[in-house]
Motif scaffolding. Structure first.
Motif, PDB file in Angstrom:
ATOM      1  N   ALA A 217      37.015  28.337  34.440  1.00 50.00           N
ATOM      2  CA  ALA A 217      36.189  27.240  34.934  1.00 50.00           C
ATOM      3  C   ALA A 217      36.919  25.909  34.845  1.00 50.00           C
ATOM      4  O   ALA A 217      37.590  25.631  33.847  1.00 50.00           O
ATOM      5  CB  ALA A 217      34.890  27.163  34.126  1.00 50.00           C
ATOM      6  N   SER A 218      36.780  25.103  35.874  1.00 45.12           N
ATOM      7  CA  SER A 218      37.345  23.758  35.821  1.00 45.12           C
ATOM      8  C   SER A 218      36.502  22.858  34.918  1.00 45.12           C
ATOM      9  O   SER A 218      37.000  21.902  34.336  1.00 45.12           O
ATOM     10  CB  SER A 218      37.449  23.157  37.229  1.00 45.12           C
ATOM     11  OG  SER A 218      36.177  23.108  37.854  1.00 45.12           O
ATOM     12  N   ASP A 219      35.209  23.157  34.784  1.00 43.36           N
ATOM     13  CA  ASP A 219      34.312  22.433  33.873  1.00 43.36           C
ATOM     14  C   ASP A 219      33.586  23.471  33.017  1.00 43.36           C
ATOM     15  O   ASP A 219      32.459  23.869  33.318  1.00 43.36           O
ATOM     16  CB  ASP A 219      33.321  21.574  34.665  1.00 43.36           C
ATOM     17  CG  ASP A 219      32.323  20.836  33.767  1.00 43.36           C
ATOM     18  OD1 ASP A 219      32.492  20.860  32.522  1.00 43.36           O
ATOM     19  OD2 ASP A 219      31.371  20.251  34.309  1.00 43.36           O
TER      20      ASP A 219
ATOM     21  N   LEU B  49      29.603  24.596  33.072  1.00 45.85           N
ATOM     22  CA  LEU B  49      29.253  25.947  33.488  1.00 45.85           C
ATOM     23  C   LEU B  49      28.488  26.673  32.388  1.00 45.85           C
ATOM     24  O   LEU B  49      27.516  27.375  32.653  1.00 45.85           O
ATOM     25  CB  LEU B  49      30.517  26.718  33.863  1.00 45.85           C
ATOM     26  CG  LEU B  49      30.310  27.922  34.786  1.00 45.85           C
ATOM     27  CD1 LEU B  49      29.684  27.493  36.104  1.00 45.85           C
ATOM     28  CD2 LEU B  49      31.621  28.642  35.030  1.00 45.85           C
TER      29      LEU B  49
ATOM     30  N   PRO C 169      39.520  25.237  43.237  1.00 44.44           N
ATOM     31  CA  PRO C 169      38.275  25.983  43.481  1.00 44.44           C
ATOM     32  C   PRO C 169      38.559  27.395  43.978  1.00 44.44           C
ATOM     33  O   PRO C 169      39.554  27.653  44.652  1.00 44.44           O
ATOM     34  CB  PRO C 169      37.570  25.153  44.556  1.00 44.44           C
ATOM     35  CG  PRO C 169      38.139  23.785  44.425  1.00 44.44           C
ATOM     36  CD  PRO C 169      39.570  23.977  44.004  1.00 44.44           C
ATOM     37  N   ASP C 170      37.673  28.295  43.632  1.00 45.79           N
ATOM     38  CA  ASP C 170      37.771  29.674  44.098  1.00 45.79           C
ATOM     39  C   ASP C 170      37.690  29.706  45.625  1.00 45.79           C
ATOM     40  O   ASP C 170      37.000  28.885  46.245  1.00 45.79           O
ATOM     41  CB  ASP C 170      36.637  30.495  43.493  1.00 45.79           C
ATOM     42  CG  ASP C 170      36.758  31.984  43.767  1.00 45.79           C
ATOM     43  OD1 ASP C 170      37.896  32.460  43.959  1.00 45.79           O
ATOM     44  OD2 ASP C 170      35.715  32.663  43.788  1.00 45.79           O
TER      45      ASP C 170
ATOM     46  N   ASP D 136      26.449  29.961  40.840  1.00 47.74           N
ATOM     47  CA  ASP D 136      26.636  28.928  39.815  1.00 47.74           C
ATOM     48  C   ASP D 136      27.377  27.724  40.386  1.00 47.74           C
ATOM     49  O   ASP D 136      27.838  27.737  41.541  1.00 47.74           O
ATOM     50  CB  ASP D 136      27.304  29.525  38.561  1.00 47.74           C
ATOM     51  CG  ASP D 136      28.802  29.768  38.690  1.00 47.74           C
ATOM     52  OD1 ASP D 136      29.466  29.172  39.550  1.00 47.74           O
ATOM     53  OD2 ASP D 136      29.328  30.582  37.889  1.00 47.74           O
TER      54      ASP D 136
ATOM     55  N   GLU E 208      30.251  26.542  40.166  1.00 47.54           N
ATOM     56  CA  GLU E 208      31.642  26.699  40.578  1.00 47.54           C
ATOM     57  C   GLU E 208      31.825  27.810  41.603  1.00 47.54           C
ATOM     58  O   GLU E 208      32.946  28.236  41.887  1.00 47.54           O
ATOM     59  CB  GLU E 208      32.538  26.903  39.351  1.00 47.54           C
ATOM     60  CG  GLU E 208      32.515  25.682  38.428  1.00 47.54           C
ATOM     61  CD  GLU E 208      33.742  25.526  37.560  1.00 47.54           C
ATOM     62  OE1 GLU E 208      34.692  26.318  37.693  1.00 47.54           O
ATOM     63  OE2 GLU E 208      33.753  24.579  36.742  1.00 47.54           O
TER      64      GLU E 208
ATOM     65  N   ASN F 183      30.525  30.988  41.650  1.00 45.24           N
ATOM     66  CA  ASN F 183      30.465  32.382  41.211  1.00 45.24           C
ATOM     67  C   ASN F 183      29.080  32.967  41.479  1.00 45.24           C
ATOM     68  O   ASN F 183      28.070  32.391  41.067  1.00 45.24           O
ATOM     69  CB  ASN F 183      30.772  32.482  39.712  1.00 45.24           C
ATOM     70  CG  ASN F 183      32.126  31.920  39.362  1.00 45.24           C
ATOM     71  OD1 ASN F 183      33.156  32.431  39.787  1.00 45.24           O
ATOM     72  ND2 ASN F 183      32.136  30.836  38.581  1.00 45.24           N
TER      73      ASN F 183
ATOM     74  N   ARG G 219      43.508  29.590  40.752  1.00 47.39           N
ATOM     75  CA  ARG G 219      42.138  29.265  41.166  1.00 47.39           C
ATOM     76  C   ARG G 219      41.121  29.623  40.074  1.00 47.39           C
ATOM     77  O   ARG G 219      41.352  30.507  39.258  1.00 47.39           O
ATOM     78  CB  ARG G 219      41.780  30.009  42.456  1.00 47.39           C
ATOM     79  CG  ARG G 219      42.554  29.506  43.667  1.00 47.39           C
ATOM     80  CD  ARG G 219      42.023  30.096  44.959  1.00 47.39           C
ATOM     81  NE  ARG G 219      42.784  29.634  46.110  1.00 47.39           N
ATOM     82  CZ  ARG G 219      42.543  28.495  46.753  1.00 47.39           C
ATOM     83  NH1 ARG G 219      41.542  27.710  46.359  1.00 47.39           N
ATOM     84  NH2 ARG G 219      43.266  28.142  47.791  1.00 47.39           N
ATOM     85  N   SER G 220      40.004  28.917  40.108  1.00 47.98           N
ATOM     86  CA  SER G 220      38.903  29.230  39.200  1.00 47.98           C
ATOM     87  C   SER G 220      38.204  30.495  39.687  1.00 47.98           C
ATOM     88  O   SER G 220      38.505  31.030  40.750  1.00 47.98           O
ATOM     89  CB  SER G 220      37.914  28.069  39.133  1.00 47.98           C
ATOM     90  OG  SER G 220      37.327  27.854  40.412  1.00 47.98           O
TER      91      SER G 220
END
Length: 270
Positions: free
Chosen positions: A21-23, A27, A67-68, A118, A120, A122, A236-237
């Motif tokens: 996760a970037s955050d 998350l 980002p994914d 979510d 991000e 997912n 990537r996340s």
């Protein structure tokens, strides 16, 4: 107390899922507030969340992650299995009261499920299983469909005077993981070879569902948005790893599927 769901009692089952996760803090807050997971521990920045004392999700921080890409191989959704229909009804009431955005609600014949995403990107499924004796099999293939979920009927399964949603209850598990893959037939061959999984359903040539011990599926693989995808971009996340629990091993192992997704295996009972 509810019983452990059938999905966790098979020779191989899903144990935990790891997300990059970037955050990570944001998350983790989402999974606590929306899915009802509890924070269990922290180590080296990673946040482990679960239900009761059972770890289900590990969020690993990477502030530099891109980002994914939903067109690449990776996570389609993590599916959190609640022990009973009333538990799912409580979650539906919780989602309505808190204006949680739901992206889908389906009756799959074997299960009743709701879908969301979510912050991000997912995918998440929250579901309950019908009893295995209610599932319909045609030989070694299971009958699954995507029909409209009767939300009112599920919500009505909550007893009058009930205390309502108190977070993910004891014996909630990750029932299955659905992956984005480049070619479902390659995913099918890999899970057959590496885990001895059975193919229990196919949706044309675009999706395959596999399981251990007669479950409706522990792993799904689809190419609906990711047809022809190659190896994943590790910068990537999104999905970091999937952990499987197996009765058939005595030590932890790591391996990669054809797209570079890390699949861990740990020994022991659920």
């Amino acid at each position: 107390m509810s019983e452990l769901p059938f999905a966790a009692t098979t020779p191989v089952s899903v144990s935990r899922v790891g997300l990059k996760a970037s955050d990570a803090e944001g998350l983790a807050a989402y999974y606590r507030a929306v899915v009802g997971l509890q924070e269990l521990s922290r180590a080296d920045g990673a946040i482990t969340l679960g239900a009761a004392e059972r770890p289900l999700l590990v969020i690993e921080p990477d502030a530099t992650a891109k980002p994914d890409d939903p067109r690449s191989a990776g996570l389609f959704h993590t599916a959190f299995l609640l022990p009973s229909r009333a538990d799912l009804g409580r979650w539906i009431n919780h989602a309505a009261a808190n204006k949680i955005r739901i992206e889908g609600a389906s009756d799959h014949l074997v299960s009743e499920a709701l879908y969301l995403t979510d912050p991000e990107g997912n995918g998440i499924e929250i579901y309950r299983d019908r009893l295995p004796e209610e599932w319909k099999w045609n030989g070694d293939k299971i009958a699954m469909a995507t029909e409209r979920l009767n939300l009112a009927a599920v919500a009505a399964s909550v007893p009058a005077g009930d205390a309502g949603w108190q977070g993910a209850p004891e014996n909630s598990i990750v029932g299955h993981v659905h992956l984005r893959v480049g070619r479902p037939e390659d995913a099918e061959a890999w899970w057959h070879q590496e885990f001895g999984f059975d193919t229990v359903a196919k949706y044309g040539g675009q999706a395959v569902f596999l399981s251990s011990g007669g479950y409706h599926h522990h792993i799904g693989g689809n190419s609906w948005h990711s047809a022809g995808a190659g190896r994943r971009d590790p910068s990537r996340s999104g999905l970091a790893w999937v952990e499987m629990r197996s009765d058939n091993v005595t030590k932890e192992t790591n391996r990669e599927d054809p797209w570079g997704t890390v699949i861990r295996t740990v020994p022991g009972k659920a």
